[in-house]
Design a protein around this motif. Structure first.
Motif, short mmCIF file in Angstrom:
data_model
loop_
_atom_site.label_atom_id
_atom_site.label_comp_id
_atom_site.label_asym_id
_atom_site.label_seq_id
_atom_site.Cartn_x
_atom_site.Cartn_y
_atom_site.Cartn_z
N TYR A 285 0.82 -1.21 0.00
CA TYR A 285 0.00 0.00 0.00
C TYR A 285 0.86 1.27 0.00
CZ TYR A 285 -3.88 -3.14 1.17
OH TYR A 285 -4.81 -4.13 1.16
N VAL A 286 1.93 1.24 0.77
CA VAL A 286 2.80 2.41 0.85
C VAL A 286 3.55 2.62 -0.47
CG1 VAL A 286 4.82 3.39 2.00
CG2 VAL A 286 3.01 2.35 3.35
N LEU B 230 7.87 6.82 5.08
CA LEU B 230 7.07 5.64 5.37
C LEU B 230 7.45 4.47 4.47
CD1 LEU B 230 4.83 4.64 7.24
CD2 LEU B 230 3.17 5.44 5.55
N TYR B 231 7.77 4.76 3.20
CA TYR B 231 8.21 3.72 2.27
C TYR B 231 9.51 3.08 2.74
CZ TYR B 231 9.94 1.42 -1.93
OH TYR B 231 10.44 0.49 -2.80
N VAL B 232 10.45 3.90 3.19
CA VAL B 232 11.71 3.36 3.71
C VAL B 232 11.44 2.43 4.88
CG1 VAL B 232 13.87 3.99 4.88
CG2 VAL B 232 13.15 5.24 2.84
N ALA C 82 10.60 -3.12 7.15
CA ALA C 82 9.69 -4.05 7.83
C ALA C 82 9.40 -5.27 6.95
CB ALA C 82 8.39 -3.34 8.20
N ALA C 83 9.15 -5.04 5.66
CA ALA C 83 8.88 -6.14 4.74
C ALA C 83 10.12 -7.02 4.59
CB ALA C 83 8.44 -5.60 3.38
N GLY D 121 15.43 -1.98 -2.95
CA GLY D 121 14.15 -1.44 -2.52
C GLY D 121 14.27 0.00 -2.04
N LEU D 122 15.32 0.27 -1.28
CA LEU D 122 15.53 1.64 -0.79
C LEU D 122 15.88 2.58 -1.93
CD1 LEU D 122 17.45 0.87 2.51
CD2 LEU D 122 15.04 1.52 2.26
N ALA D 123 16.69 2.11 -2.87
CA ALA D 123 17.05 2.94 -4.03
C ALA D 123 15.83 3.24 -4.90
CB ALA D 123 18.13 2.25 -4.85
N CYS D 124 14.87 2.34 -4.91
CA CYS D 124 13.67 2.54 -5.72
C CYS D 124 12.75 3.62 -5.15
CB CYS D 124 12.90 1.22 -5.87
SG CYS D 124 13.68 0.11 -7.04
#
Length: 104
Positions: free
Chosen positions: A13-14, A55-57, A62-63, A77-80
């Motif tokens: 969702y985020v 929140l995405y970071v 968490a994921a 994922g963080l770079a995205c």
């Protein structure tokens, strides 16, 4: 398909919300810098996007913990979070990876 853990659902969702906020921010930037008609869009979507970025970071981390992603996947994922709309690509990639059957 088994139930999706809460952290992975939140991540999904985020990631979608972060991409939508990018769209709003880009439209706002167009009206501010190209059309020169005002900066209301940037004033609204700038803080929204900033909050969703953070929140995405947190959601990626968490994921990653729940799904046991490696350091390379976490870094990707963080770079995205930085280029527009790549959070959607990464979310789809991780969803497809989760659905793939594990070879015995």
């Amino acid at each position: 398909m088994p139930a999706v853990p809460t952290a992975l659902r939140l991540f999904r969702y985020v990631a979608i919300a972060e991409a939508c906020s990018w769209a709003g921010l880009l439209v706002g930037m167009y009206f501010k810098y190209i059309a020169a008609t005002g900066d209301l869009g940037v004033k609204i979507f700038g803080p929204v996007h900033g909050a969703l970025f953070v929140l995405y970071v947190a959601a990626v981390l968490a994921a990653a913990r729940v799904a046991r992603w490696g350091w390379g996947v976490i870094a990707l994922g963080l770079a995205c979070a930085v280029p527009p709309f790549t959070s959607l690509w990464f979310e789809r990639r991780m969803l497809a990876r989760r659905r793939e059957p594990v070879a015995a």
